[in-house]
Design an enzyme around this catalytic site. Sequence first.
Site, PDB file in Angstrom:
ATOM      1  N   GLU A  45       0.820  -1.205   0.000  1.00  0.00           N
ATOM      2  CA  GLU A  45       0.000   0.000   0.000  1.00  0.00           C
ATOM      3  C   GLU A  45       0.859   1.262   0.000  1.00  0.00           C
ATOM      4  O   GLU A  45       0.540   2.236  -0.684  1.00  0.00           O
ATOM      5  CB  GLU A  45      -0.952   0.002   1.196  1.00  0.00           C
ATOM      6  CG  GLU A  45      -2.101  -0.976   1.086  1.00  0.00           C
ATOM      7  CD  GLU A  45      -3.043  -0.673  -0.058  1.00  0.00           C
ATOM      8  OE1 GLU A  45      -3.057   0.475  -0.549  1.00  0.00           O
ATOM      9  OE2 GLU A  45      -3.759  -1.588  -0.487  1.00  0.00           O
ATOM     10  N   TYR A 128      -6.386   6.648   4.484  1.00  0.00           N
ATOM     11  CA  TYR A 128      -6.575   5.625   3.452  1.00  0.00           C
ATOM     12  C   TYR A 128      -5.801   4.350   3.783  1.00  0.00           C
ATOM     13  O   TYR A 128      -6.350   3.242   3.759  1.00  0.00           O
ATOM     14  CB  TYR A 128      -6.147   6.117   2.059  1.00  0.00           C
ATOM     15  CG  TYR A 128      -5.985   4.943   1.129  1.00  0.00           C
ATOM     16  CD1 TYR A 128      -7.110   4.289   0.620  1.00  0.00           C
ATOM     17  CD2 TYR A 128      -4.728   4.415   0.837  1.00  0.00           C
ATOM     18  CE1 TYR A 128      -6.980   3.149  -0.163  1.00  0.00           C
ATOM     19  CE2 TYR A 128      -4.591   3.277   0.051  1.00  0.00           C
ATOM     20  CZ  TYR A 128      -5.721   2.648  -0.446  1.00  0.00           C
ATOM     21  OH  TYR A 128      -5.597   1.514  -1.201  1.00  0.00           O
ATOM     22  N   ASP A 146      -9.366   4.507  -2.724  1.00  0.00           N
ATOM     23  CA  ASP A 146      -8.257   4.962  -3.560  1.00  0.00           C
ATOM     24  C   ASP A 146      -8.822   5.551  -4.848  1.00  0.00           C
ATOM     25  O   ASP A 146     -10.037   5.722  -4.992  1.00  0.00           O
ATOM     26  CB  ASP A 146      -7.288   3.811  -3.840  1.00  0.00           C
ATOM     27  CG  ASP A 146      -7.887   2.737  -4.749  1.00  0.00           C
ATOM     28  OD1 ASP A 146      -9.103   2.787  -5.047  1.00  0.00           O
ATOM     29  OD2 ASP A 146      -7.125   1.833  -5.165  1.00  0.00           O
ATOM     30  N   CYS A 205     -18.351  -1.036 -19.689  1.00  0.00           N
ATOM     31  CA  CYS A 205     -19.609  -1.133 -18.931  1.00  0.00           C
ATOM     32  C   CYS A 205     -20.371  -2.415 -19.239  1.00  0.00           C
ATOM     33  O   CYS A 205     -21.084  -2.940 -18.386  1.00  0.00           O
ATOM     34  CB  CYS A 205     -20.491   0.078 -19.224  1.00  0.00           C
ATOM     35  SG  CYS A 205     -19.760   1.655 -18.709  1.00  0.00           S
ATOM     36  N   CYS A 208     -19.448  -5.119 -16.741  1.00  0.00           N
ATOM     37  CA  CYS A 208     -19.361  -4.719 -15.343  1.00  0.00           C
ATOM     38  C   CYS A 208     -20.444  -5.406 -14.516  1.00  0.00           C
ATOM     39  O   CYS A 208     -21.619  -5.400 -14.907  1.00  0.00           O
ATOM     40  CB  CYS A 208     -19.511  -3.201 -15.216  1.00  0.00           C
ATOM     41  SG  CYS A 208     -19.514  -2.621 -13.502  1.00  0.00           S
ATOM     42  N   THR A 305       5.692  17.883  -8.271  1.00  0.00           N
ATOM     43  CA  THR A 305       4.221  17.924  -8.244  1.00  0.00           C
ATOM     44  C   THR A 305       3.695  19.347  -8.396  1.00  0.00           C
ATOM     45  O   THR A 305       2.722  19.591  -9.115  1.00  0.00           O
ATOM     46  CB  THR A 305       3.696  17.322  -6.930  1.00  0.00           C
ATOM     47  OG1 THR A 305       4.213  16.004  -6.788  1.00  0.00           O
ATOM     48  CG2 THR A 305       2.176  17.272  -6.927  1.00  0.00           C
TER      49      THR A 305
END
Length: 356
Positions: A45, A128, A146, A205, A208, A305
């Site tokens: 993670e 998170y 996430d 889709c 899904c 960033t």
Amino acid sequence: MHFTNDEIHHLGRTMLDWYDRHHRTLPWRAEPGDAQDPYRVWLSEIMLQQTTVVTVGPYFAAFLQRWPTVTDLANADLDEVLHAWQGLGYYARARNLHKCAKVVADEYGGRFPDTEEGLLKLPGIGPYTAAAVAAIAFNRHSSPVDGNIERVISRLFALETPLPDVKPEIKEKSAALTPSDRPGDYAQALMDLGATICTPRNPACGICPWQASCEGRKSGIAPELPRKRKKPAKSTRVGYAFWIQREDGKILVRRRPEKGLLGGLYEVPGSDWRAIDAPDDVMLSEAPIKANWTELDGTVGHTFTHFHLDVTILATKISESDAAKLDGSWTTIDGLSEFALPTVMKKIVRHALKYR
């Protein structure tokens, strides 16, 4: 839009059934329903916070081979960890990774806390990561969100408020959908769905498992979600890098302060990075030594960033006696690879070596 309890149960069951058949096989992940290794979950993670699954794979394997337990990582030298982290993004994450391992080894007997509240007390673990580790490693009823899950939930509910303003609503709706049965597998199922089907562009889709309930698909706006606020243009900063070579050919590098951007990593000595109209004499005054400097052609560019950086390199050669006055480490060109140099410094080294 709201789902009834029966609909929520159906969505959770449908997602877990889909995960059992179509889950990704990842080196840090146990098979559906099996117990997870908290160390592997936590390590993956942290690594995945800035990087893709494909990129993380080899790094994860290398870390695990070198430091197979959290206690092994805690006992490692920080420089070794920083060096192994090169290419995985912010080095602050690597420093906190090492700090966290030490706390778990020294204060928790090598066992991670098994609740969100306990995990949040550890260095480098935010909401998170705490939710993800609690759910995946300990099967707690936690709801990590996430980027993949943000996309899935915003499309399922057709949430048109742009990021980041919509985050609290996504978190609330995601938590309401999380089943009490296998919450860790459910969280990973949503991550897999977002990575493989509910993708940023051209979502599939038609295959899904949630297509019949997805308001974004029904409204025809699924590919546009989640909406994002327009980002401001990045500013540009400038600075000098001082390439100092000793008579025997060795180069000076030094460790940056622990706090701040690229903290604790090694650098070619340099000035502060300032606004583009900063006076040259101010930056030159920050050279580690007074010397006859030669400005190398061109500049080195690197984008962080929040800003873009342009660095001008000034080079000089100094005597052994002058070198003795300087703090830092002297290394051969080949020896530079042994230091934890961030990407921008590697660019500076490559540029300077063109003019040796």
